[in-house]
Design a protein around this motif. Structure first.
Motif, PDB file in Angstrom:
ATOM      1  N   GLY A  21     -26.703 -11.209 -36.706  1.00 14.98           N
ATOM      2  CA  GLY A  21     -26.363 -12.363 -37.444  1.00 14.98           C
ATOM      3  C   GLY A  21     -26.193 -11.964 -38.978  1.00 14.98           C
ATOM      4  O   GLY A  21     -27.039 -11.132 -39.219  1.00 14.98           O
ATOM      5  N   GLY A  22     -26.058 -13.236 -39.370  1.00  7.20           N
ATOM      6  CA  GLY A  22     -25.965 -13.014 -41.022  1.00  7.20           C
ATOM      7  C   GLY A  22     -27.252 -12.940 -41.345  1.00  7.20           C
ATOM      8  O   GLY A  22     -28.300 -13.623 -40.887  1.00  7.20           O
ATOM      9  N   LYS A  23     -27.472 -12.384 -42.751  1.00  2.00           N
ATOM     10  CA  LYS A  23     -28.628 -12.185 -43.421  1.00  2.00           C
ATOM     11  C   LYS A  23     -29.074 -13.405 -44.397  1.00  2.00           C
ATOM     12  O   LYS A  23     -27.956 -13.917 -44.679  1.00  2.00           O
ATOM     13  CB  LYS A  23     -28.785 -10.811 -44.132  1.00  2.00           C
ATOM     14  CG  LYS A  23     -28.412  -9.537 -43.100  1.00  2.00           C
ATOM     15  CD  LYS A  23     -29.684  -9.198 -41.975  1.00  2.00           C
ATOM     16  CE  LYS A  23     -29.062  -8.049 -41.475  1.00  2.00           C
ATOM     17  NZ  LYS A  23     -29.358  -7.907 -40.296  1.00  2.00           N
ATOM     18  N   PRO A  24     -30.149 -13.482 -44.599  1.00  2.00           N
ATOM     19  CA  PRO A  24     -31.408 -12.759 -44.142  1.00  2.00           C
ATOM     20  C   PRO A  24     -31.793 -13.626 -42.737  1.00  2.00           C
ATOM     21  O   PRO A  24     -31.570 -14.778 -42.660  1.00  2.00           O
ATOM     22  CB  PRO A  24     -32.392 -13.353 -45.349  1.00  2.00           C
ATOM     23  CG  PRO A  24     -31.933 -14.666 -45.667  1.00  2.00           C
ATOM     24  CD  PRO A  24     -30.399 -14.673 -45.682  1.00  2.00           C
ATOM     25  N   LEU A  25     -32.411 -12.785 -42.052  1.00  2.00           N
ATOM     26  CA  LEU A  25     -33.071 -13.280 -40.790  1.00  2.00           C
ATOM     27  C   LEU A  25     -34.591 -13.491 -41.128  1.00  2.00           C
ATOM     28  O   LEU A  25     -35.318 -12.882 -41.676  1.00  2.00           O
ATOM     29  CB  LEU A  25     -32.905 -12.236 -39.719  1.00  2.00           C
ATOM     30  CG  LEU A  25     -31.399 -12.144 -39.366  1.00  2.00           C
ATOM     31  CD1 LEU A  25     -31.317 -10.951 -38.331  1.00  2.00           C
ATOM     32  CD2 LEU A  25     -30.677 -13.284 -38.630  1.00  2.00           C
ATOM     33  N   THR A  26     -35.176 -14.472 -40.442  1.00  2.96           N
ATOM     34  CA  THR A  26     -36.544 -14.947 -40.524  1.00  2.96           C
ATOM     35  C   THR A  26     -36.952 -15.011 -39.108  1.00  2.96           C
ATOM     36  O   THR A  26     -36.304 -15.521 -38.176  1.00  2.96           O
ATOM     37  CB  THR A  26     -36.930 -16.079 -41.377  1.00  2.96           C
ATOM     38  OG1 THR A  26     -36.370 -17.335 -40.869  1.00  2.96           O
ATOM     39  CG2 THR A  26     -36.555 -15.968 -42.700  1.00  2.96           C
ATOM     40  N   TYR A  27     -38.252 -14.482 -38.751  1.00 10.02           N
ATOM     41  CA  TYR A  27     -38.719 -14.705 -37.320  1.00 10.02           C
ATOM     42  C   TYR A  27     -40.025 -15.554 -37.307  1.00 10.02           C
ATOM     43  O   TYR A  27     -40.784 -15.580 -38.321  1.00 10.02           O
ATOM     44  CB  TYR A  27     -39.086 -13.165 -37.067  1.00 10.02           C
ATOM     45  CG  TYR A  27     -38.052 -12.458 -37.152  1.00 10.02           C
ATOM     46  CD1 TYR A  27     -37.395 -12.143 -36.015  1.00 10.02           C
ATOM     47  CD2 TYR A  27     -37.794 -11.640 -38.290  1.00 10.02           C
ATOM     48  CE1 TYR A  27     -36.159 -11.210 -35.889  1.00 10.02           C
ATOM     49  CE2 TYR A  27     -36.584 -10.816 -38.518  1.00 10.02           C
ATOM     50  CZ  TYR A  27     -35.868 -10.542 -37.320  1.00 10.02           C
ATOM     51  OH  TYR A  27     -34.931  -9.735 -37.261  1.00 10.02           O
ATOM     52  N   GLN A  28     -40.156 -16.326 -36.290  1.00 13.38           N
ATOM     53  CA  GLN A  28     -41.598 -16.899 -36.131  1.00 13.38           C
ATOM     54  C   GLN A  28     -41.734 -16.833 -34.781  1.00 13.38           C
ATOM     55  O   GLN A  28     -41.435 -17.310 -33.712  1.00 13.38           O
ATOM     56  CB  GLN A  28     -41.594 -18.240 -36.686  1.00 13.38           C
ATOM     57  CG  GLN A  28     -42.711 -19.200 -36.114  1.00 13.38           C
ATOM     58  CD  GLN A  28     -43.827 -18.840 -37.115  1.00 13.38           C
ATOM     59  OE1 GLN A  28     -44.052 -18.634 -38.119  1.00 13.38           O
ATOM     60  NE2 GLN A  28     -44.800 -18.219 -36.298  1.00 13.38           N
ATOM     61  N   TRP A  29     -42.912 -16.131 -34.353  1.00 12.29           N
ATOM     62  CA  TRP A  29     -43.485 -15.736 -32.914  1.00 12.29           C
ATOM     63  C   TRP A  29     -44.232 -16.963 -32.661  1.00 12.29           C
ATOM     64  O   TRP A  29     -44.974 -17.831 -33.426  1.00 12.29           O
ATOM     65  CB  TRP A  29     -44.292 -14.474 -33.006  1.00 12.29           C
ATOM     66  CG  TRP A  29     -43.521 -13.284 -33.079  1.00 12.29           C
ATOM     67  CD1 TRP A  29     -42.895 -12.680 -34.042  1.00 12.29           C
ATOM     68  CD2 TRP A  29     -42.859 -12.644 -32.008  1.00 12.29           C
ATOM     69  NE1 TRP A  29     -42.316 -11.687 -33.880  1.00 12.29           N
ATOM     70  CE2 TRP A  29     -42.096 -11.580 -32.430  1.00 12.29           C
ATOM     71  CE3 TRP A  29     -42.896 -12.870 -30.567  1.00 12.29           C
ATOM     72  CZ2 TRP A  29     -41.319 -10.683 -31.645  1.00 12.29           C
ATOM     73  CZ3 TRP A  29     -42.072 -12.076 -29.821  1.00 12.29           C
ATOM     74  CH2 TRP A  29     -41.449 -11.045 -30.002  1.00 12.29           C
ATOM     75  N   VAL A  60     -38.585 -17.382 -32.695  1.00 13.72           N
ATOM     76  CA  VAL A  60     -37.240 -18.088 -33.239  1.00 13.72           C
ATOM     77  C   VAL A  60     -36.998 -17.257 -34.319  1.00 13.72           C
ATOM     78  O   VAL A  60     -37.472 -16.969 -35.296  1.00 13.72           O
ATOM     79  CB  VAL A  60     -37.968 -19.682 -33.504  1.00 13.72           C
ATOM     80  CG1 VAL A  60     -36.742 -20.187 -34.370  1.00 13.72           C
ATOM     81  CG2 VAL A  60     -38.636 -20.383 -32.372  1.00 13.72           C
ATOM     82  N   VAL A  61     -35.600 -16.902 -34.332  1.00 15.98           N
ATOM     83  CA  VAL A  61     -34.767 -16.342 -35.206  1.00 15.98           C
ATOM     84  C   VAL A  61     -33.996 -17.177 -36.068  1.00 15.98           C
ATOM     85  O   VAL A  61     -33.180 -17.842 -35.283  1.00 15.98           O
ATOM     86  CB  VAL A  61     -34.139 -15.195 -34.635  1.00 15.98           C
ATOM     87  CG1 VAL A  61     -33.523 -14.314 -35.758  1.00 15.98           C
ATOM     88  CG2 VAL A  61     -35.188 -14.079 -33.590  1.00 15.98           C
ATOM     89  N   THR A  62     -34.193 -17.177 -37.293  1.00 12.42           N
ATOM     90  CA  THR A  62     -33.377 -17.999 -38.018  1.00 12.42           C
ATOM     91  C   THR A  62     -32.548 -17.312 -39.038  1.00 12.42           C
ATOM     92  O   THR A  62     -33.003 -16.287 -39.844  1.00 12.42           O
ATOM     93  CB  THR A  62     -34.352 -19.184 -38.829  1.00 12.42           C
ATOM     94  OG1 THR A  62     -35.206 -19.558 -37.708  1.00 12.42           O
ATOM     95  CG2 THR A  62     -33.587 -20.191 -39.546  1.00 12.42           C
ATOM     96  N   ASN A  63     -31.366 -17.900 -39.454  1.00 11.74           N
ATOM     97  CA  ASN A  63     -30.611 -17.316 -40.662  1.00 11.74           C
ATOM     98  C   ASN A  63     -29.950 -18.632 -41.193  1.00 11.74           C
ATOM     99  O   ASN A  63     -30.157 -19.713 -40.794  1.00 11.74           O
ATOM    100  CB  ASN A  63     -29.461 -16.336 -40.277  1.00 11.74           C
ATOM    101  CG  ASN A  63     -28.224 -16.785 -39.211  1.00 11.74           C
ATOM    102  OD1 ASN A  63     -28.084 -17.831 -39.061  1.00 11.74           O
ATOM    103  ND2 ASN A  63     -27.582 -15.801 -38.644  1.00 11.74           N
ATOM    104  N   PRO A  64     -29.043 -18.454 -42.160  1.00 14.13           N
ATOM    105  CA  PRO A  64     -28.559 -19.604 -42.976  1.00 14.13           C
ATOM    106  C   PRO A  64     -27.612 -20.370 -41.973  1.00 14.13           C
ATOM    107  O   PRO A  64     -27.560 -21.803 -42.443  1.00 14.13           O
ATOM    108  CB  PRO A  64     -27.792 -19.060 -44.111  1.00 14.13           C
ATOM    109  CG  PRO A  64     -28.388 -17.720 -44.068  1.00 14.13           C
ATOM    110  CD  PRO A  64     -28.961 -17.219 -42.880  1.00 14.13           C
ATOM    111  N   VAL A  65     -27.278 -20.010 -40.855  1.00 15.80           N
ATOM    112  CA  VAL A  65     -26.341 -20.675 -40.028  1.00 15.80           C
ATOM    113  C   VAL A  65     -27.065 -21.525 -39.034  1.00 15.80           C
ATOM    114  O   VAL A  65     -26.671 -22.519 -38.481  1.00 15.80           O
ATOM    115  CB  VAL A  65     -25.336 -19.844 -39.494  1.00 15.80           C
ATOM    116  CG1 VAL A  65     -24.490 -20.391 -38.396  1.00 15.80           C
ATOM    117  CG2 VAL A  65     -24.571 -18.954 -40.123  1.00 15.80           C
ATOM    118  N   GLY A  66     -28.250 -21.066 -38.738  1.00 14.17           N
ATOM    119  CA  GLY A  66     -28.899 -21.775 -37.707  1.00 14.17           C
ATOM    120  C   GLY A  66     -30.244 -21.112 -36.964  1.00 14.17           C
ATOM    121  O   GLY A  66     -30.732 -20.014 -37.589  1.00 14.17           O
ATOM    122  N   SER A  67     -30.783 -21.524 -35.772  1.00 14.14           N
ATOM    123  CA  SER A  67     -31.800 -20.851 -35.381  1.00 14.14           C
ATOM    124  C   SER A  67     -31.525 -20.382 -33.724  1.00 14.14           C
ATOM    125  O   SER A  67     -30.714 -21.404 -33.137  1.00 14.14           O
ATOM    126  CB  SER A  67     -33.022 -21.480 -35.174  1.00 14.14           C
ATOM    127  OG  SER A  67     -33.542 -21.712 -36.849  1.00 14.14           O
TER     128      SER A  67
END
Length: 170
Positions: A21-29, A60-67
């Motif tokens: 998906g669109g960058k940036p991607l963030t992750y939270q285990w 949970v993977v998040t980018n500017p569009v959502g999670s």
């Protein structure tokens, strides 16, 4: 999605995903629905698994569009099993003889003894140890100790003294 895994106490375990998906991607285990502190990359590593690490993990993977939340991966952590000796060959020999011990759960072997005498040993596979009969050993059971416990054979290894052409294991 991360894959479910089985591991033993002390094993290293890595859970990972590939985010898209669109960058940036963030992750939270998360473990059992609770965020894991500082677990914010595409992989989550446990360097030495303990029984308390068992559970359900997702990210949970998040980018500017959502999670989006991954499907859960179940991590099963088993205690290190007690070793089992099935055979040892030869069953008699001189000091210095090599004894091949076969069985199960030798990956965690910490010592081999013939009676009370510690034998040097090498692990040639998860199920095979080769021990060298120590000086002063007598006719005693073979004892294999691992991080999971100790197994003592019923039948003894017999240490013999022989002559140059006696055809005993050397």
């Amino acid at each position: 999605h991360p894959l479910s895994q089985n591991a033993y106490v002390g094993d290293a375990v890595t859970l990972s995903v590939v985010g898209a998906g669109g960058k940036p991607l963030t992750y939270q285990w998360r473990k059992d629905g609770v965020n894991i502190s500082k677990a914010t990359s595409a992989s989550y590593r446990i360097s030495s698994a303990q029984l308390t690490h068992a559970g359900s993990y997702d990210v949970v993977v998040t980018n500017p569009v959502g999670s989006v939340t991954s499907n859960p991966a179940v991590l099963v952590i088993d205690a290190i099993p007690t070793p089992v000796v099935t055979t040892f060959m030869p069953t008699r020999g001189k000091t210095g003889a090599k004894v091949e011990i076969t069985g199960q759960f030798f990956r965690w072997a910490t010592s081999v003894k013939i009676g009370t005498k510690t034998a040097s040993f090498v692990r040639t596979g998860d199920d095979v140890l080769v021990a060298t009969v120590a000086a002063g050993a007598g006719s005693w059971p073979v004892v294999v100790t691992t991080k999971g416990g100790t197994f003592t054979t019923v039948n003894p290894f017999t240490v013999v003294t022989g002559y140059a052409n006696d055809n005993l294991a050397d």
